[in-house]
Design a protein around this motif. Structure first.
Motif, PDB file in Angstrom:
ATOM      1  N   LYS A  53      35.207  32.344  37.433  1.00  0.00           N
ATOM      2  CA  LYS A  53      36.616  32.330  37.059  1.00  0.00           C
ATOM      3  C   LYS A  53      37.263  33.659  37.479  1.00  0.00           C
ATOM      4  N   SER A  55      41.160  35.451  37.691  1.00  0.00           N
ATOM      5  CA  SER A  55      42.600  35.392  37.447  1.00  0.00           C
ATOM      6  C   SER A  55      43.306  36.374  38.380  1.00  0.00           C
ATOM      7  N   LYS A  69      49.357  23.871  37.749  1.00  0.00           N
ATOM      8  CA  LYS A  69      48.205  24.765  37.736  1.00  0.00           C
ATOM      9  C   LYS A  69      47.738  25.032  39.162  1.00  0.00           C
ATOM     10  N   SER A  70      47.335  26.261  39.414  1.00  0.00           N
ATOM     11  CA  SER A  70      46.965  26.633  40.775  1.00  0.00           C
ATOM     12  C   SER A  70      45.818  25.781  41.315  1.00  0.00           C
ATOM     13  N   MET A  71      44.852  25.432  40.466  1.00  0.00           N
ATOM     14  CA  MET A  71      43.717  24.647  40.934  1.00  0.00           C
ATOM     15  C   MET A  71      44.080  23.193  41.231  1.00  0.00           C
ATOM     16  N   ASP A  86      36.778  29.605  40.511  1.00  0.00           N
ATOM     17  CA  ASP A  86      37.754  28.827  39.742  1.00  0.00           C
ATOM     18  C   ASP A  86      38.961  29.744  39.598  1.00  0.00           C
ATOM     19  N   ASP A  88      42.671  31.062  38.828  1.00  0.00           N
ATOM     20  CA  ASP A  88      43.862  30.975  37.982  1.00  0.00           C
ATOM     21  C   ASP A  88      44.884  31.943  38.568  1.00  0.00           C
ATOM     22  N   THR A  90      48.708  33.254  39.210  1.00  0.00           N
ATOM     23  CA  THR A  90      50.090  33.291  38.739  1.00  0.00           C
ATOM     24  C   THR A  90      50.966  33.814  39.862  1.00  0.00           C
ATOM     25  N   PRO A 111      45.295  40.615  34.694  1.00  0.00           N
ATOM     26  CA  PRO A 111      44.352  39.714  35.347  1.00  0.00           C
ATOM     27  C   PRO A 111      43.171  40.473  35.953  1.00  0.00           C
TER      28      PRO A 111
END
Length: 521
Positions: A53, A55, A69-71, A86, A88, A90, A111
């Motif tokens: 993950k 960010s 959502k970005s994904m 994964d 995330d 913004t 992030p």
């Protein structure tokens, strides 16, 4: 507020034969070799590593990015699959990105990774909260080390610590801006490429007097720029100075706008204004007005970015003025009379920089992701999209399907880390004339540039506390008075003396001390 991260799970190669070795890696070009044990094959099974993950805060670069959502975005999902992550992401509005970033940081929303334009603009770097990425790049970044030159690493390195991953300047041309000229006007008037500032003035005089646009009116604007002295960089650069960068003069580092060579540049602009060689509205031109003048066959020369050679300039002018066969070319920055030294625009070896928070638990995954983005495969992805969907490869032949690539503009703006990929650009442009014009412009820009002695330096405390000491402060008024003829050229000396008394001397000491400690060789 600290962000919790999933720990990196090491991918293990499954080996089925005793004594066999298998090379494996999630990074193109980086391989590891594992010796198989003598245990039965049934005991060799392993599960794939869980996606890491990550960010990220980035600017949307003024592009329209689909909501959600970005994904859920195909482009981001593909990148995540290729890098076992994964993501995330913004996307903050470009027009007030830095303000939004400060607000989020102030609220504790930090992030793993955030994008800025140069480490000197990152609050995390300034406050010692950025991670030193050097050990991770050495171990997990073979493509980063291979494809990013030392000058770019130098711009993100302080005290031996690499504090960000840099994106190269467009076209691998750090000077980034050039003087564009209507070559068709030059040819019509029999003008050769100007080598000196005096020859440049002579070219502008011919544009003013000899009706190169052929409409029978004396309406030509020999050179045009924009409000607040924007897009006159290479005029100042004829004398080795730029407004928005620092310069080295007699072993002192000072803002370019108080460098003694600035007086010569202002003298040049004063002559241009007095003789109507520069747009009379250069102090008030908005982008839209400036753009319209150029595209209305009124402007003979102007300053702009390297990648503007075809789009917008040549492409738009050819469409708007087909009968006149306009020809836009970049010329080397002429040398200012009485000046010996570097020419053009201050070198900016990096565009974007990606800073990692010091408490990030997965720096290996972050570095591996960026390493893939600068790999051969990653470069094609950022430029052309998803292989098999928006482009195909058969040997050395690449076919690009533009109608299958709706994300091209924002994908390249956000994720591109390399400066120039020749095969990708060739197929994207799909026009030999345009491609050759771009290459010529890039080559022109690469041959010049002014060294930046304080690349990567945090903002000067003195200059930050007193905005009037910056180039957008009192300098604007002083320079305008000199150029418009309201004050003599020697007024520049009075301005500099006053600037120093108001805190400028202290700023010069701060800049010079930092340079001596961090950049002087």
């Amino acid at each position: 507020m600290k962000v919790k991260f999933t720990r990196l799970v090491t991918l293990i190669c499954v080996v089925g034969l005793t004594g066999a070795t298998v090379a494996c890696s999630s990074d193109k070009g980086a391989t590891t070799t594992t010796q198989a044990s003598s245990a039965p094959a049934a005991n060799q099974s392993s599960k794939p590593a869980a996606p890491e993950k990550i960010s990220i805060f980035v600017s949307n670069n003024a592009q329209q990015i689909p909501a959600g959502k970005s994904m859920d975005l195909a482009t981001v999902k593909y990148l995540a699959q290729k890098t076992n992550t994964d993501l995330d992401i913004t996307f903050l509005p470009h027009e007030n990105y830095m303000d939004q970033l400060k607000l989020k940081f102030a609220s504790g929303d930090i992030p793993n990774v955030h994008m800025v334009w140069g480490i000197e603009t990152s609050d995390l770097v300034i406050n010692g909260l950025a991670m030193d990425l050097k050990p991770y790049i050495d171990k997990y970044g073979p493509n980063l080390k291979k494809n990013i030159p030392q000058s770019a690493w130098d711009a993100v390195t302080l005290n031996g610590k690499i504090l960000a991953i840099p994106q190269l300047a467009q076209g691998n041309a750090p000077a980034e801006r050039v003087i564009y000229v209507r070559k068709d006007w030059m040819d019509k008037l029999g003008i050769k490429e100007p080598k000196t500032s005096n020859e440049f003035l002579d070219m502008l005089r011919a544009f003013r007097d000899k009706d190169p646009n052929g409409n029978g009116k004396k309406d030509e604007i020999p050179f045009s720029s924009r409000e607040k002295f924007e897009w006159a960089d290479n005029i100042f650069g004829m004398f080795g100075v730029n407004l928005d960068s620092n310069s080295l003069y007699n072993n002192e580092v000072m803002p370019g706008f108080v460098n003694p060579n600035m007086k010569k540049a202002l003298g040049m602009l004063r002559t241009m204004y007095a003789e109507k060689l520069i747009d009379t509205e250069f102090l008030t031109n908005t982008r839209a007005i400036w753009d319209q003048k150029i595209k209305s066959d009124l402007v003979g020369s102007w300053d702009h970015v390297v990648f503007g050679a075809w789009d917008p300039w040549q492409k738009e002018l050819s469409k708007l003025l087909p009968d006149k066969k306009p020809n836009v070319v970049a010329i080397p920055t002429p040398r200012g009379e009485g000046y010996e030294g570097q020419l053009g625009r201050v070198e900016k070896p990096v565009l974007k920089t990606f800073v990692v928070h010091k408490d990030a638990k997965n720096p290996e995954a972050v570095v591996r992701m960026f390493d893939w983005l600068v790999s051969d495969e990653g470069q094609m992805f950022t430029e052309l999209g998803i292989e098999g969907q928006s482009f195909t490869k058969e040997g050395s032949t690449i076919k690009y399907l533009a109608d299958k690539d709706p994300d091209v503009k924002w994908r390249s703006a956000v994720f591109q880390m390399h400066g120039f990929n020749e095969p990708a650009q060739k197929v994207l442009i799909n026009n030999d004339e345009a491609y050759n014009k771009l290459i010529q412009t890039i080559e022109t820009s690469r041959k010049e540039g002014i060294a930046n002695p304080t690349a990567g330096m945090p903002p000067s405390e003195t200059l930050t506390k007193n905005a009037d000491l910056g180039y957008k402060g009192s300098f604007q008024e002083a320079a305008a008075k000199i150029i418009l003829g309201e004050k003599p050229l020697d007024y520049f000396d009075e301005y500099v003396a006053s600037w120093k008394k108001q805190g400028g001397d202290k700023a010069i000491k701060e800049l010079t001390d930092w340079y001596n400690a961090n950049r002087k060789k």
